[in-house]
Design a protein around this motif. Structure first.
Motif, PDB file in Angstrom:
ATOM      1  N   THR A   1       0.720  -1.207   0.035  1.00 32.82           N
ATOM      2  CA  THR A   1      -0.144  -0.011  -0.031  1.00 32.82           C
ATOM      3  C   THR A   1       0.785   1.379   0.022  1.00 32.82           C
ATOM      4  O   THR A   1       0.600   2.087  -0.630  1.00 32.82           O
ATOM      5  CB  THR A   1      -1.039   0.110   1.394  1.00 32.82           C
ATOM      6  OG1 THR A   1      -1.775  -1.015   1.204  1.00 32.82           O
ATOM      7  CG2 THR A   1      -1.997   1.240   1.221  1.00 32.82           C
ATOM      8  N   ALA A   2       1.796   1.177   0.940  1.00 33.29           N
ATOM      9  CA  ALA A   2       2.502   2.493   0.940  1.00 33.29           C
ATOM     10  C   ALA A   2       3.459   2.833  -0.426  1.00 33.29           C
ATOM     11  O   ALA A   2       4.195   3.737  -0.591  1.00 33.29           O
ATOM     12  CB  ALA A   2       3.739   2.162   2.128  1.00 33.29           C
ATOM     13  N   GLU A   3       3.697   1.731  -1.259  1.00 31.40           N
ATOM     14  CA  GLU A   3       4.320   1.960  -2.386  1.00 31.40           C
ATOM     15  C   GLU A   3       3.235   2.412  -3.779  1.00 31.40           C
ATOM     16  O   GLU A   3       3.825   2.688  -4.680  1.00 31.40           O
ATOM     17  CB  GLU A   3       5.077   0.626  -2.826  1.00 31.40           C
ATOM     18  CG  GLU A   3       6.280   0.180  -1.925  1.00 31.40           C
ATOM     19  CD  GLU A   3       7.111  -1.096  -2.111  1.00 31.40           C
ATOM     20  OE1 GLU A   3       7.906  -1.181  -2.718  1.00 31.40           O
ATOM     21  OE2 GLU A   3       6.019  -2.230  -1.795  1.00 31.40           O
ATOM     22  N   ARG A   4       2.273   2.561  -3.401  1.00 29.86           N
ATOM     23  CA  ARG A   4       1.185   3.161  -4.313  1.00 29.86           C
ATOM     24  C   ARG A   4       0.610   4.379  -3.942  1.00 29.86           C
ATOM     25  O   ARG A   4       0.226   4.493  -2.646  1.00 29.86           O
ATOM     26  CB  ARG A   4       0.239   1.914  -4.660  1.00 29.86           C
ATOM     27  CG  ARG A   4       0.512   0.755  -5.162  1.00 29.86           C
ATOM     28  CD  ARG A   4      -0.300  -0.275  -5.248  1.00 29.86           C
ATOM     29  NE  ARG A   4      -0.505  -1.246  -3.885  1.00 29.86           N
ATOM     30  CZ  ARG A   4      -1.724  -1.305  -3.281  1.00 29.86           C
ATOM     31  NH1 ARG A   4      -2.751  -0.747  -3.701  1.00 29.86           N
ATOM     32  NH2 ARG A   4      -1.582  -1.887  -2.035  1.00 29.86           N
TER      33      ARG A   4
ATOM     34  N   ALA B   1       3.109   8.252  -3.008  1.00 24.26           N
ATOM     35  CA  ALA B   1       3.230   7.099  -2.373  1.00 24.26           C
ATOM     36  C   ALA B   1       3.923   7.478  -1.034  1.00 24.26           C
ATOM     37  O   ALA B   1       5.005   8.255  -0.965  1.00 24.26           O
ATOM     38  CB  ALA B   1       4.069   6.118  -2.957  1.00 24.26           C
ATOM     39  N   ALA B   2       3.602   7.255   0.108  1.00 19.82           N
ATOM     40  CA  ALA B   2       3.905   7.661   1.414  1.00 19.82           C
ATOM     41  C   ALA B   2       3.569   6.461   2.738  1.00 19.82           C
ATOM     42  O   ALA B   2       2.570   5.734   2.517  1.00 19.82           O
ATOM     43  CB  ALA B   2       3.698   8.871   1.597  1.00 19.82           C
TER      44      ALA B   2
ATOM     45  N   ALA C   1       8.603   6.319   2.144  1.00 19.18           N
ATOM     46  CA  ALA C   1       8.550   5.469   3.189  1.00 19.18           C
ATOM     47  C   ALA C   1       7.589   4.213   3.113  1.00 19.18           C
ATOM     48  O   ALA C   1       6.660   4.382   2.526  1.00 19.18           O
ATOM     49  CB  ALA C   1       8.141   6.188   4.600  1.00 19.18           C
ATOM     50  N   ASN C   2       8.399   3.040   3.129  1.00 17.62           N
ATOM     51  CA  ASN C   2       7.826   1.913   2.930  1.00 17.62           C
ATOM     52  C   ASN C   2       8.521   0.745   3.468  1.00 17.62           C
ATOM     53  O   ASN C   2       9.432   1.092   4.111  1.00 17.62           O
ATOM     54  CB  ASN C   2       7.505   1.694   1.324  1.00 17.62           C
ATOM     55  CG  ASN C   2       8.908   1.546   0.596  1.00 17.62           C
ATOM     56  OD1 ASN C   2      10.046   0.863   0.907  1.00 17.62           O
ATOM     57  ND2 ASN C   2       9.008   2.575  -0.140  1.00 17.62           N
ATOM     58  N   TRP C   3       8.204  -0.513   3.438  1.00 13.64           N
ATOM     59  CA  TRP C   3       8.887  -1.587   3.981  1.00 13.64           C
ATOM     60  C   TRP C   3      10.301  -1.622   3.633  1.00 13.64           C
ATOM     61  O   TRP C   3      11.011  -2.176   4.529  1.00 13.64           O
ATOM     62  CB  TRP C   3       8.054  -2.890   3.634  1.00 13.64           C
ATOM     63  CG  TRP C   3       8.256  -3.636   2.137  1.00 13.64           C
ATOM     64  CD1 TRP C   3       7.731  -3.080   0.997  1.00 13.64           C
ATOM     65  CD2 TRP C   3       9.259  -4.548   1.870  1.00 13.64           C
ATOM     66  NE1 TRP C   3       8.208  -3.969   0.202  1.00 13.64           N
ATOM     67  CE2 TRP C   3       9.166  -4.734   0.517  1.00 13.64           C
ATOM     68  CE3 TRP C   3      10.205  -5.406   2.706  1.00 13.64           C
ATOM     69  CZ2 TRP C   3       9.994  -5.773  -0.056  1.00 13.64           C
ATOM     70  CZ3 TRP C   3      11.132  -6.309   2.216  1.00 13.64           C
ATOM     71  CH2 TRP C   3      10.778  -6.547   0.589  1.00 13.64           C
ATOM     72  N   ARG C   4      10.478  -1.441   2.421  1.00 11.74           N
ATOM     73  CA  ARG C   4      12.160  -1.306   2.214  1.00 11.74           C
ATOM     74  C   ARG C   4      12.767  -0.262   2.815  1.00 11.74           C
ATOM     75  O   ARG C   4      13.992  -0.259   3.150  1.00 11.74           O
ATOM     76  CB  ARG C   4      12.315  -1.275   0.430  1.00 11.74           C
ATOM     77  CG  ARG C   4      11.793  -2.462  -0.132  1.00 11.74           C
ATOM     78  CD  ARG C   4      12.074  -2.404  -1.417  1.00 11.74           C
ATOM     79  NE  ARG C   4      11.219  -3.308  -2.559  1.00 11.74           N
ATOM     80  CZ  ARG C   4      11.842  -4.392  -2.760  1.00 11.74           C
ATOM     81  NH1 ARG C   4      12.872  -4.930  -2.325  1.00 11.74           N
ATOM     82  NH2 ARG C   4      10.950  -5.304  -3.472  1.00 11.74           N
ATOM     83  N   HIS C   5      12.130   0.812   2.970  1.00 14.71           N
ATOM     84  CA  HIS C   5      12.803   1.826   3.599  1.00 14.71           C
ATOM     85  C   HIS C   5      11.785   2.621   4.592  1.00 14.71           C
ATOM     86  O   HIS C   5      11.184   3.361   4.434  1.00 14.71           O
ATOM     87  CB  HIS C   5      12.849   3.050   2.420  1.00 14.71           C
ATOM     88  CG  HIS C   5      13.527   2.662   1.321  1.00 14.71           C
ATOM     89  ND1 HIS C   5      14.910   2.544   1.070  1.00 14.71           N
ATOM     90  CD2 HIS C   5      13.154   2.317  -0.093  1.00 14.71           C
ATOM     91  CE1 HIS C   5      15.215   2.027  -0.103  1.00 14.71           C
ATOM     92  NE2 HIS C   5      13.922   1.817  -0.818  1.00 14.71           N
ATOM     93  N   PRO C   6      12.044   1.968   5.704  1.00 12.93           N
ATOM     94  CA  PRO C   6      11.012   2.118   6.856  1.00 12.93           C
ATOM     95  C   PRO C   6      10.853   3.673   7.463  1.00 12.93           C
ATOM     96  O   PRO C   6       9.876   4.057   7.809  1.00 12.93           O
ATOM     97  CB  PRO C   6      11.332   1.170   8.078  1.00 12.93           C
ATOM     98  CG  PRO C   6      12.035   0.189   7.586  1.00 12.93           C
ATOM     99  CD  PRO C   6      12.852   0.897   6.212  1.00 12.93           C
TER     100      PRO C   6
ATOM    101  N   VAL D   1       9.033  -7.111   9.412  1.00 14.49           N
ATOM    102  CA  VAL D   1       8.724  -6.303   8.465  1.00 14.49           C
ATOM    103  C   VAL D   1       7.632  -5.209   9.271  1.00 14.49           C
ATOM    104  O   VAL D   1       6.704  -5.733   9.800  1.00 14.49           O
ATOM    105  CB  VAL D   1       8.205  -7.030   7.302  1.00 14.49           C
ATOM    106  CG1 VAL D   1       6.837  -7.737   7.704  1.00 14.49           C
ATOM    107  CG2 VAL D   1       7.815  -5.983   5.953  1.00 14.49           C
ATOM    108  N   VAL D   2       8.063  -3.912   8.784  1.00 19.62           N
ATOM    109  CA  VAL D   2       6.957  -3.011   9.043  1.00 19.62           C
ATOM    110  C   VAL D   2       6.667  -2.051   8.052  1.00 19.62           C
ATOM    111  O   VAL D   2       6.799  -2.469   6.612  1.00 19.62           O
ATOM    112  CB  VAL D   2       7.555  -2.071  10.040  1.00 19.62           C
ATOM    113  CG1 VAL D   2       7.810  -2.654  11.447  1.00 19.62           C
ATOM    114  CG2 VAL D   2       8.820  -1.370   9.714  1.00 19.62           C
TER     115      VAL D   2
END
Length: 377
Positions: free
Chosen positions: A127-130, A155-156, A182-187, A202-203
């Motif tokens: 979700t955070a990447e879209r 995306a945020a 900000a996403n799971w790869r870049h928390p 994973v967050v």
């Protein structure tokens, strides 16, 4: 009808702070405000802007063969669910009898390495990447609300941003902020990374993301009843997964906040933020981090009065209410999260108690929220 906080709408990439505007909704909003004045837990996940992104269709994903590796079998049984002590919040009572069938449960929270395997196999975008879908977003807003500039619909995800000095604990917006990228790869946003943190939970994953992973793994998210039964580890009338000893007495037992929240963490437990899974002793079922580290998504809808509706008699394998209702934010559907996180402190959020319930909109990712999975026999 929702009242839009324009400043937050602009600053937070067009996400929503919800409250009702008129009629009965207005009374609910006032009541929620009064609760927040006296209940710091109310701001732990209340009034966080929701994303309302469109969930991906996961029906095309080929589920891998279910493996019980890394899982623990929990024999079913009957237990008293909910709080019976003075620390229990209204939505944790009344305590009631629940029977659950046996199930497999992940010994740890799902890790970055495990989630990366899922993404590599499916090409899934969290979700955070879209970017938020305006067509979905506007359904939650008053008619005629103008579409924000495309530069805001990005995306945020929500990142913990501790203030430099003590602040009131009744407004979570003082330590949470939406950050582009900000996403799971870049928390923590661009520049942050999970490299070398493969064994960390994973967050920045929404309920939708967690559900997609579980489906791919041939598993599912735990019901709230299964989660609490597992967290108790077979013990009765105990406050925490390890017993009744306070979290900061004796040796460190969980990854929580020590010091002054949210401005100063002493790191007494050796961690300022997330900890690798299995950094602390397991409970009696062999389950790690059932208190602290990250909040964990459950499958249930959240309803503040749900326990009252099931208080008479014994519930068998309850799956939660049929719909969500949070009187603090009546228009935002929410799912249950359990277990507390590295941000929980007894002055603010004792979410690491086995009965503590919290909630979040299904499309929201947070730096302190992850999940674990279960499987039926």
């Amino acid at each position: 009808m929702l009242r839009l906080n324009t400043q937050t709408f602009t600053a937070c990439a067009a996400f929503i702070l919800s409250a009702c505007d008129s009629g009965a909704g207005s009374n609910q909003a006032v009541a929620a405000e009064e609760v927040a004045k006296t209940d710091t837990m109310a701001s732990c996940s209340g009034s966080l802007p929701a994303r309302f992104a469109t969930a991906q269709d996961t029906t095309a994903y080929q589920a891998k063969a279910l493996s019980h590796e890394g899982m623990v079998w929990v024999e079913g049984g009957t237990f008293a669910m909910g709080a019976a002590d003075a620390e229990g919040r209204p939505d944790e009572s009344p305590q009631h009898q629940v029977k659950v069938s046996g199930f497999w449960i992940d010994a740890t929270e799902v890790t970055n390495a495990q989630f990366a395997e899922f993404v590599a196999a499916t090409g899934y975008l969290t979700t955070a990447e879209r970017a938020p879908d305006w067509e979905e977003l506007k359904k939650q807003l008053p008619p005629g609300t103008p579409k924000p500039h495309d530069s805001l619909l990005v995306a945020a995800s929500l990142v913990f941003n501790p203030p430099a000095q003590p602040v009131s604990l009744h407004n979570a917006a003082q330590w949470w902020s939406w950050k582009k990228g900000a996403n799971w790869r870049h928390p923590q946003g661009p520049g942050s990374s999970i490299e070398g943190k493969e064994n960390f939970p994973v967050v920045q994953v929404s309920w939708d993301d967690a559900t997609a992973y579980a489906k791919w793994a041939g598993k599912r998210l735990p019901t709230e009843a299964e989660w609490e039964y597992a967290a108790r580890g077979g013990m009765k009338a105990q406050v925490y997964p390890w017993g009744n000893e306070a979290v900061e007495q004796g040796k460190p037992k969980a990854n929580t906040w020590q010091g002054s929240f949210p401005d100063h963490n002493t790191g007494w437990d050796k961690y300022q933020g997330l900890a690798p899974v299995m950094s602390f002793a397991s409970n009696k079922y062999g389950l790690y981090d059932m208190a602290g580290n990250v909040w964990e998504w459950c499958s249930d809808w959240y309803a503040a009065d749900y326990y009252q509706t099931v208080a008479s008699g014994e519930s068998v394998n309850p799956a939660g209410p049929g719909r969500s209702f949070d009187p603090q934010e009546p228009t935002v559907p929410k799912r249950v999260v359990r277990g507390g996180s590295f941000m929980c402190h007894d002055s603010y959020c004792k979410g690491y108690r086995v009965t503590s319930r919290m909630k979040s909109s299904a499309d929201t990712g947070l730096e302190n929220t992850g999940f674990r999975c279960v499987a039926s026999k």
